[in-house]
Motif scaffolding. Sequence first.
Motif, PDB file in Angstrom:
ATOM      1  N   LEU A  86      41.242  46.418  45.736  1.00 14.68           N
ATOM      2  CA  LEU A  86      39.952  45.786  45.528  1.00 14.68           C
ATOM      3  C   LEU A  86      39.740  45.490  44.052  1.00 14.68           C
ATOM      4  N   GLY A  87      39.180  44.323  43.786  1.00 16.12           N
ATOM      5  CA  GLY A  87      38.789  43.960  42.422  1.00 16.12           C
ATOM      6  C   GLY A  87      37.276  43.985  42.326  1.00 16.12           C
ATOM      7  N   HIS A  88      36.766  44.719  41.356  1.00 14.05           N
ATOM      8  CA  HIS A  88      35.319  44.899  41.224  1.00 14.05           C
ATOM      9  C   HIS A  88      34.726  44.149  40.038  1.00 14.05           C
ATOM     10  N   ALA A  89      35.544  43.427  39.272  1.00  9.96           N
ATOM     11  CA  ALA A  89      35.062  42.830  38.023  1.00  9.96           C
ATOM     12  C   ALA A  89      34.402  41.471  38.185  1.00  9.96           C
ATOM     13  N   ALA A  90      34.810  40.677  39.148  1.00  7.48           N
ATOM     14  CA  ALA A  90      34.352  39.286  39.248  1.00  7.48           C
ATOM     15  C   ALA A  90      32.943  39.170  39.819  1.00  7.48           C
ATOM     16  N   ALA A  91      32.163  38.279  39.220  1.00  9.12           N
ATOM     17  CA  ALA A  91      30.822  37.982  39.723  1.00  9.12           C
ATOM     18  C   ALA A  91      30.617  36.476  39.878  1.00  9.12           C
ATOM     19  N   SER A  92      31.682  35.713  39.713  1.00  9.40           N
ATOM     20  CA  SER A  92      31.612  34.254  39.823  1.00  9.40           C
ATOM     21  C   SER A  92      32.978  33.747  40.276  1.00  9.40           C
ATOM     22  N   THR A  93      33.047  32.490  40.625  1.00 16.13           N
ATOM     23  CA  THR A  93      34.331  31.915  41.036  1.00 16.13           C
ATOM     24  C   THR A  93      35.312  31.928  39.872  1.00 16.13           C
ATOM     25  N   ARG A  94      34.835  31.596  38.705  1.00 17.86           N
ATOM     26  CA  ARG A  94      35.707  31.661  37.527  1.00 17.86           C
ATOM     27  C   ARG A  94      36.171  33.100  37.291  1.00 17.86           C
ATOM     28  N   GLY A  95      35.250  34.051  37.459  1.00 21.07           N
ATOM     29  CA  GLY A  95      35.604  35.463  37.322  1.00 21.07           C
ATOM     30  C   GLY A  95      36.631  35.884  38.361  1.00 21.07           C
ATOM     31  N   ASN A  96      36.487  35.369  39.599  1.00 17.98           N
ATOM     32  CA  ASN A  96      37.497  35.632  40.629  1.00 17.98           C
ATOM     33  C   ASN A  96      38.867  35.173  40.149  1.00 17.98           C
ATOM     34  N   ALA A  97      38.924  33.953  39.610  1.00 11.93           N
ATOM     35  CA  ALA A  97      40.201  33.387  39.175  1.00 11.93           C
ATOM     36  C   ALA A  97      40.835  34.237  38.079  1.00 11.93           C
ATOM     37  N   VAL A  98      40.040  34.673  37.135  1.00 15.99           N
ATOM     38  CA  VAL A  98      40.550  35.512  36.039  1.00 15.99           C
ATOM     39  C   VAL A  98      41.034  36.851  36.592  1.00 15.99           C
ATOM     40  N   GLU A  99      40.257  37.439  37.495  1.00 15.90           N
ATOM     41  CA  GLU A  99      40.614  38.725  38.090  1.00 15.90           C
ATOM     42  C   GLU A  99      41.903  38.607  38.916  1.00 15.90           C
ATOM     43  N   ILE A 100      42.008  37.546  39.704  1.00 17.20           N
ATOM     44  CA  ILE A 100      43.194  37.326  40.533  1.00 17.20           C
ATOM     45  C   ILE A 100      44.418  37.080  39.665  1.00 17.20           C
ATOM     46  N   ALA A 101      44.275  36.273  38.622  1.00 18.90           N
ATOM     47  CA  ALA A 101      45.406  35.978  37.733  1.00 18.90           C
ATOM     48  C   ALA A 101      45.927  37.255  37.078  1.00 18.90           C
ATOM     49  N   ALA A 102      45.029  38.104  36.608  1.00 24.88           N
ATOM     50  CA  ALA A 102      45.452  39.363  35.983  1.00 24.88           C
ATOM     51  C   ALA A 102      46.170  40.252  36.991  1.00 24.88           C
ATOM     52  N   TRP A 103      45.603  40.357  38.192  1.00 21.88           N
ATOM     53  CA  TRP A 103      46.214  41.167  39.241  1.00 21.88           C
ATOM     54  C   TRP A 103      47.589  40.622  39.613  1.00 21.88           C
ATOM     55  N   ALA A 104      47.694  39.312  39.799  1.00 21.09           N
ATOM     56  CA  ALA A 104      48.959  38.687  40.203  1.00 21.09           C
ATOM     57  C   ALA A 104      50.028  38.843  39.128  1.00 21.09           C
ATOM     58  N   LYS A 105      49.655  38.698  37.873  1.00 23.65           N
ATOM     59  CA  LYS A 105      50.630  38.852  36.779  1.00 23.65           C
ATOM     60  C   LYS A 105      51.160  40.279  36.714  1.00 23.65           C
ATOM     61  N   GLN A 106      50.286  41.254  36.884  1.00 26.56           N
ATOM     62  CA  GLN A 106      50.695  42.663  36.844  1.00 26.56           C
ATOM     63  C   GLN A 106      51.682  43.010  37.956  1.00 26.56           C
ATOM     64  N   ARG A 107      51.562  42.326  39.084  1.00 25.84           N
ATOM     65  CA  ARG A 107      52.387  42.658  40.247  1.00 25.84           C
ATOM     66  C   ARG A 107      53.459  41.607  40.552  1.00 25.84           C
ATOM     67  N   ASN A 108      53.685  40.685  39.619  1.00 24.12           N
ATOM     68  CA  ASN A 108      54.683  39.613  39.795  1.00 24.12           C
ATOM     69  C   ASN A 108      54.470  38.827  41.093  1.00 24.12           C
ATOM     70  N   VAL A 109      53.221  38.550  41.405  1.00 22.27           N
ATOM     71  CA  VAL A 109      52.870  37.752  42.584  1.00 22.27           C
ATOM     72  C   VAL A 109      52.924  36.285  42.176  1.00 22.27           C
ATOM     73  N   ALA A 110      53.757  35.515  42.865  1.00 23.91           N
ATOM     74  CA  ALA A 110      53.921  34.097  42.532  1.00 23.91           C
ATOM     75  C   ALA A 110      53.223  33.173  43.532  1.00 23.91           C
ATOM     76  N   SER A 111      52.889  33.697  44.714  1.00 23.27           N
ATOM     77  CA  SER A 111      52.234  32.865  45.723  1.00 23.27           C
ATOM     78  C   SER A 111      51.204  33.694  46.479  1.00 23.27           C
ATOM     79  N   ILE A 112      50.085  33.053  46.773  1.00 21.30           N
ATOM     80  CA  ILE A 112      49.027  33.736  47.522  1.00 21.30           C
ATOM     81  C   ILE A 112      48.524  32.843  48.646  1.00 21.30           C
ATOM     82  N   ARG A 113      47.983  33.489  49.675  1.00 21.35           N
ATOM     83  CA  ARG A 113      47.226  32.792  50.708  1.00 21.35           C
ATOM     84  C   ARG A 113      45.769  33.088  50.392  1.00 21.35           C
ATOM     85  N   LEU A 114      45.034  32.064  49.989  1.00 16.81           N
ATOM     86  CA  LEU A 114      43.663  32.223  49.524  1.00 16.81           C
ATOM     87  C   LEU A 114      42.681  32.057  50.671  1.00 16.81           C
TER      88      LEU A 114
END
Length: 196
Positions: free
Chosen positions: A97-125
């Motif tokens: 779970l990500g608890h930091a985002a409060a906006s769509t832009r915040g979602n994108a930043v939170e997802i990008a950080a999470w994906a980079k940390q875990r070497n995730v290259a593709s997602i189903r949104l």
Amino acid sequence: MKLRRLSLLALALLLLWLGGFIWFLRAVQEAAADVGAADAIVVLTGGTERVETGFRLLEEGAAPRLFVSGVHPDSRLADLARGAGVDPAKLTGRVELGHAAASTRGNAVEIAAWAKQRNVASIRLVTAGYHMPRARTELRRAMPGLHVQAHPVTPSRLRAEGAFWRPRNWGLLLGEYMKFLGAEAGLSAIIGGRRS
């Protein structure tokens, strides 16, 4: 002469805006889930049926892990699982779970950080169909190399009989279209865009 040019320019801009809105409506209505393997399922909170859809996709094997972005700070996985009618024990180690985002832009930043940390290259949104264009725009800006497969969810209020003719739904769609235009223009980075 100057007034006529301004009138023609205003008319051209209005037609461009209307054409864009028609494209947006078609994109929202025709949005079907992309098919294919992904490294992870990502759910943007903020609407009904999104989290439930994410849990169902995880159970069906659409991806080995699930990330839920924008979760209320007081909510825990067990709360979300119970709300979706899922056994929390089945989700342990597979859902974050990500608890930091409060906006769509915040979602994108939170997802990008999470994906980079875990070497995730593709997602189903997973998000609402009307929200998908803006969410994809923000994700493209936050993490350009991320491959995003759309899995739109149509909220019940837009599935209901006669939904197309309800002014409240038109307000929702027009508002989201304007937010999408702002995101495309990069304005959400300046003013922040609330989640839908």
